[in-house]
Design a protein around this motif. Structure first.
Motif, PDB file in Angstrom:
ATOM      1  N   MET A 141      35.072  45.026  20.875  1.00 27.65           N
ATOM      2  CA  MET A 141      34.232  44.566  21.984  1.00 27.65           C
ATOM      3  C   MET A 141      35.063  44.349  23.248  1.00 27.65           C
ATOM      4  O   MET A 141      34.508  44.197  24.331  1.00 27.65           O
ATOM      5  CB  MET A 141      33.526  43.271  21.596  1.00 27.65           C
ATOM      6  CG  MET A 141      32.534  43.465  20.454  1.00 27.65           C
ATOM      7  SD  MET A 141      31.804  41.920  19.903  1.00 27.65           S
ATOM      8  CE  MET A 141      30.948  41.396  21.379  1.00 27.65           C
ATOM      9  N   LYS A 142      36.378  44.294  23.117  1.00 22.27           N
ATOM     10  CA  LYS A 142      37.290  44.154  24.248  1.00 22.27           C
ATOM     11  C   LYS A 142      38.216  45.354  24.230  1.00 22.27           C
ATOM     12  O   LYS A 142      39.005  45.517  23.291  1.00 22.27           O
ATOM     13  CB  LYS A 142      38.096  42.855  24.155  1.00 22.27           C
ATOM     14  CG  LYS A 142      39.070  42.649  25.318  1.00 22.27           C
ATOM     15  CD  LYS A 142      39.710  41.276  25.247  1.00 22.27           C
ATOM     16  CE  LYS A 142      40.717  41.052  26.359  1.00 22.27           C
ATOM     17  NZ  LYS A 142      40.144  41.065  27.695  1.00 22.27           N
ATOM     18  N   THR A 143      38.091  46.210  25.245  1.00 30.08           N
ATOM     19  CA  THR A 143      38.893  47.429  25.321  1.00 30.08           C
ATOM     20  C   THR A 143      39.661  47.527  26.639  1.00 30.08           C
ATOM     21  O   THR A 143      40.154  48.596  26.992  1.00 30.08           O
ATOM     22  CB  THR A 143      37.997  48.667  25.160  1.00 30.08           C
ATOM     23  OG1 THR A 143      37.003  48.652  26.201  1.00 30.08           O
ATOM     24  CG2 THR A 143      37.332  48.691  23.782  1.00 30.08           C
ATOM     25  N   ALA A 144      39.747  46.395  27.348  1.00 28.08           N
ATOM     26  CA  ALA A 144      40.485  46.367  28.611  1.00 28.08           C
ATOM     27  C   ALA A 144      40.936  44.944  28.898  1.00 28.08           C
ATOM     28  O   ALA A 144      40.398  43.978  28.351  1.00 28.08           O
ATOM     29  CB  ALA A 144      39.619  46.876  29.764  1.00 28.08           C
ATOM     30  N   THR A 145      41.915  44.850  29.768  1.00 30.31           N
ATOM     31  CA  THR A 145      42.369  43.559  30.270  1.00 30.31           C
ATOM     32  C   THR A 145      42.749  43.736  31.733  1.00 30.31           C
ATOM     33  O   THR A 145      43.061  44.846  32.166  1.00 30.31           O
ATOM     34  CB  THR A 145      43.552  43.006  29.441  1.00 30.31           C
ATOM     35  OG1 THR A 145      43.797  41.656  29.818  1.00 30.31           O
ATOM     36  CG2 THR A 145      44.817  43.840  29.617  1.00 30.31           C
ATOM     37  N   SER A 146      42.696  42.655  32.494  1.00 30.91           N
ATOM     38  CA  SER A 146      42.974  42.722  33.923  1.00 30.91           C
ATOM     39  C   SER A 146      44.044  41.724  34.312  1.00 30.91           C
ATOM     40  O   SER A 146      44.121  40.637  33.752  1.00 30.91           O
ATOM     41  CB  SER A 146      41.715  42.406  34.730  1.00 30.91           C
ATOM     42  OG  SER A 146      40.689  43.313  34.441  1.00 30.91           O
ATOM     43  N   SER A 147      44.830  42.111  35.294  1.00 26.32           N
ATOM     44  CA  SER A 147      45.836  41.213  35.865  1.00 26.32           C
ATOM     45  C   SER A 147      45.869  41.444  37.370  1.00 26.32           C
ATOM     46  O   SER A 147      45.357  42.450  37.866  1.00 26.32           O
ATOM     47  CB  SER A 147      47.203  41.476  35.230  1.00 26.32           C
ATOM     48  OG  SER A 147      47.516  42.851  35.273  1.00 26.32           O
ATOM     49  N   TYR A 148      46.448  40.504  38.072  1.00 20.95           N
ATOM     50  CA  TYR A 148      46.523  40.626  39.525  1.00 20.95           C
ATOM     51  C   TYR A 148      47.836  41.317  39.871  1.00 20.95           C
ATOM     52  O   TYR A 148      48.911  40.918  39.406  1.00 20.95           O
ATOM     53  CB  TYR A 148      46.424  39.236  40.174  1.00 20.95           C
ATOM     54  CG  TYR A 148      46.034  39.284  41.628  1.00 20.95           C
ATOM     55  CD1 TYR A 148      44.758  39.676  42.003  1.00 20.95           C
ATOM     56  CD2 TYR A 148      46.942  38.944  42.614  1.00 20.95           C
ATOM     57  CE1 TYR A 148      44.392  39.735  43.343  1.00 20.95           C
ATOM     58  CE2 TYR A 148      46.588  38.994  43.958  1.00 20.95           C
ATOM     59  CZ  TYR A 148      45.312  39.393  44.317  1.00 20.95           C
ATOM     60  OH  TYR A 148      44.955  39.448  45.642  1.00 20.95           O
ATOM     61  N   ALA A 149      47.768  42.385  40.653  1.00 16.24           N
ATOM     62  CA  ALA A 149      48.938  43.225  40.923  1.00 16.24           C
ATOM     63  C   ALA A 149      50.117  42.448  41.493  1.00 16.24           C
ATOM     64  O   ALA A 149      51.265  42.715  41.132  1.00 16.24           O
ATOM     65  CB  ALA A 149      48.548  44.367  41.857  1.00 16.24           C
ATOM     66  N   ALA A 150      49.865  41.482  42.359  1.00 15.17           N
ATOM     67  CA  ALA A 150      50.957  40.732  42.981  1.00 15.17           C
ATOM     68  C   ALA A 150      51.814  39.989  41.957  1.00 15.17           C
ATOM     69  O   ALA A 150      53.008  39.763  42.190  1.00 15.17           O
ATOM     70  CB  ALA A 150      50.400  39.743  44.003  1.00 15.17           C
ATOM     71  N   ALA A 151      51.247  39.638  40.816  1.00 13.43           N
ATOM     72  CA  ALA A 151      52.010  38.928  39.784  1.00 13.43           C
ATOM     73  C   ALA A 151      53.150  39.794  39.264  1.00 13.43           C
ATOM     74  O   ALA A 151      54.219  39.283  38.910  1.00 13.43           O
ATOM     75  CB  ALA A 151      51.093  38.498  38.643  1.00 13.43           C
ATOM     76  N   TYR A 152      52.963  41.104  39.199  1.00 11.53           N
ATOM     77  CA  TYR A 152      54.025  41.997  38.732  1.00 11.53           C
ATOM     78  C   TYR A 152      55.214  41.954  39.689  1.00 11.53           C
ATOM     79  O   TYR A 152      56.368  41.931  39.251  1.00 11.53           O
ATOM     80  CB  TYR A 152      53.506  43.429  38.585  1.00 11.53           C
ATOM     81  CG  TYR A 152      52.544  43.586  37.440  1.00 11.53           C
ATOM     82  CD1 TYR A 152      53.000  43.814  36.147  1.00 11.53           C
ATOM     83  CD2 TYR A 152      51.167  43.496  37.642  1.00 11.53           C
ATOM     84  CE1 TYR A 152      52.122  43.955  35.087  1.00 11.53           C
ATOM     85  CE2 TYR A 152      50.282  43.638  36.591  1.00 11.53           C
ATOM     86  CZ  TYR A 152      50.758  43.857  35.321  1.00 11.53           C
ATOM     87  OH  TYR A 152      49.883  43.981  34.265  1.00 11.53           O
ATOM     88  N   ASP A 153      54.933  41.970  40.991  1.00  9.18           N
ATOM     89  CA  ASP A 153      56.010  41.903  41.981  1.00  9.18           C
ATOM     90  C   ASP A 153      56.787  40.604  41.852  1.00  9.18           C
ATOM     91  O   ASP A 153      58.021  40.605  41.847  1.00  9.18           O
ATOM     92  CB  ASP A 153      55.449  42.019  43.403  1.00  9.18           C
ATOM     93  CG  ASP A 153      54.909  43.402  43.708  1.00  9.18           C
ATOM     94  OD1 ASP A 153      55.355  44.381  43.059  1.00  9.18           O
ATOM     95  OD2 ASP A 153      54.029  43.506  44.585  1.00  9.18           O
ATOM     96  N   VAL A 154      56.061  39.501  41.767  1.00 13.07           N
ATOM     97  CA  VAL A 154      56.704  38.185  41.683  1.00 13.07           C
ATOM     98  C   VAL A 154      57.582  38.082  40.439  1.00 13.07           C
ATOM     99  O   VAL A 154      58.670  37.520  40.485  1.00 13.07           O
ATOM    100  CB  VAL A 154      55.640  37.060  41.699  1.00 13.07           C
ATOM    101  CG1 VAL A 154      56.238  35.718  41.365  1.00 13.07           C
ATOM    102  CG2 VAL A 154      54.948  37.000  43.057  1.00 13.07           C
ATOM    103  N   GLU A 155      57.109  38.632  39.336  1.00 18.80           N
ATOM    104  CA  GLU A 155      57.860  38.538  38.084  1.00 18.80           C
ATOM    105  C   GLU A 155      58.849  39.685  37.897  1.00 18.80           C
ATOM    106  O   GLU A 155      59.554  39.752  36.893  1.00 18.80           O
ATOM    107  CB  GLU A 155      56.888  38.449  36.901  1.00 18.80           C
ATOM    108  CG  GLU A 155      56.084  37.153  36.954  1.00 18.80           C
ATOM    109  CD  GLU A 155      55.259  36.921  35.720  1.00 18.80           C
ATOM    110  OE1 GLU A 155      54.802  37.900  35.084  1.00 18.80           O
ATOM    111  OE2 GLU A 155      55.079  35.742  35.377  1.00 18.80           O
TER     112      GLU A 155
END
Length: 172
Positions: free
Chosen positions: A69-83
């Motif tokens: 029932m869950k086939t995707a997940t979302s994240s905020y792009a800016a978090a990748y830069d910060v980390e």
């Protein structure tokens, strides 16, 4: 950002290694290893994670993945830069754990979509398996706002959301 619940348990390295060996074989990721040697795909165990910030959330979201029932997940792009992390790519593998730290599924990204938060549609909300678009927007607005405060990035509805669509290659 625990929302008052207990954090998910960190997985045991031995459990992850055992799961990876079993998953590699069952998902047929390296069927010619005995003849041709190990491929890059399986030379390193993929990273592990639990969805959500509490044990309860991690268990609930893992159950949605296992029920397809869950086939995707979302994240905020800016978090990748910060980390200092690269954006995910198709074919990335990961080991999903439940809230108790147990490896439950080997996931592979099938598609990555970067879209402004304000343009996320029903397809994303449905693929995430957590409700309709209004609920998705409310939940993710709250999540990304809290994450932005914690990590020190600016959240805005015009900023990009990274949507990772995935498939389950092996579960138990």
């Amino acid at each position: 950002m625990t929302n008052g619940g207990e954090l998910p348990v960190e997985p045991n390295e031995g459990d992850l290694d055992s799961f990876w060996v079993r998953a590699m074989t069952r998902a047929k990721l390296n069927p010619i290893e005995a003849v041709g040697g190990q491929t890059d795909l399986v030379s390193l165990r993929p990273g592990s994670f639990a969805f959500g910030y509490t044990r309860e959330q991690a268990n609930d979201l893992a159950a949605l993945v296992l029920a397809e029932m869950k086939t995707a997940t979302s994240s905020y792009a800016a978090a990748y830069d910060v980390e200092g992390e690269a954006l995910p790519t198709p074919e990335d593998l990961w080991i999903m754990c439940d809230g108790e730290g147990r490896p439950r599924a080997l996931l592979r990204n099938t598609r990555i979509q970067c879209i402004p938060f304000s343009e996320v549609d029903d397809e994303v909300a449905q693929a995430e398996g957590e409700g309709d678009l209004e609920k998705w927007r409310a939940d993710h607005y709250a999540f990304f706002t809290a994450e932005a405060e914690e990590l020190g990035y600016d959240f805005g509805i015009d900023g990009d959301v990274v949507v990772e669509y995935f498939e389950v290659l092996f579960s138990h």
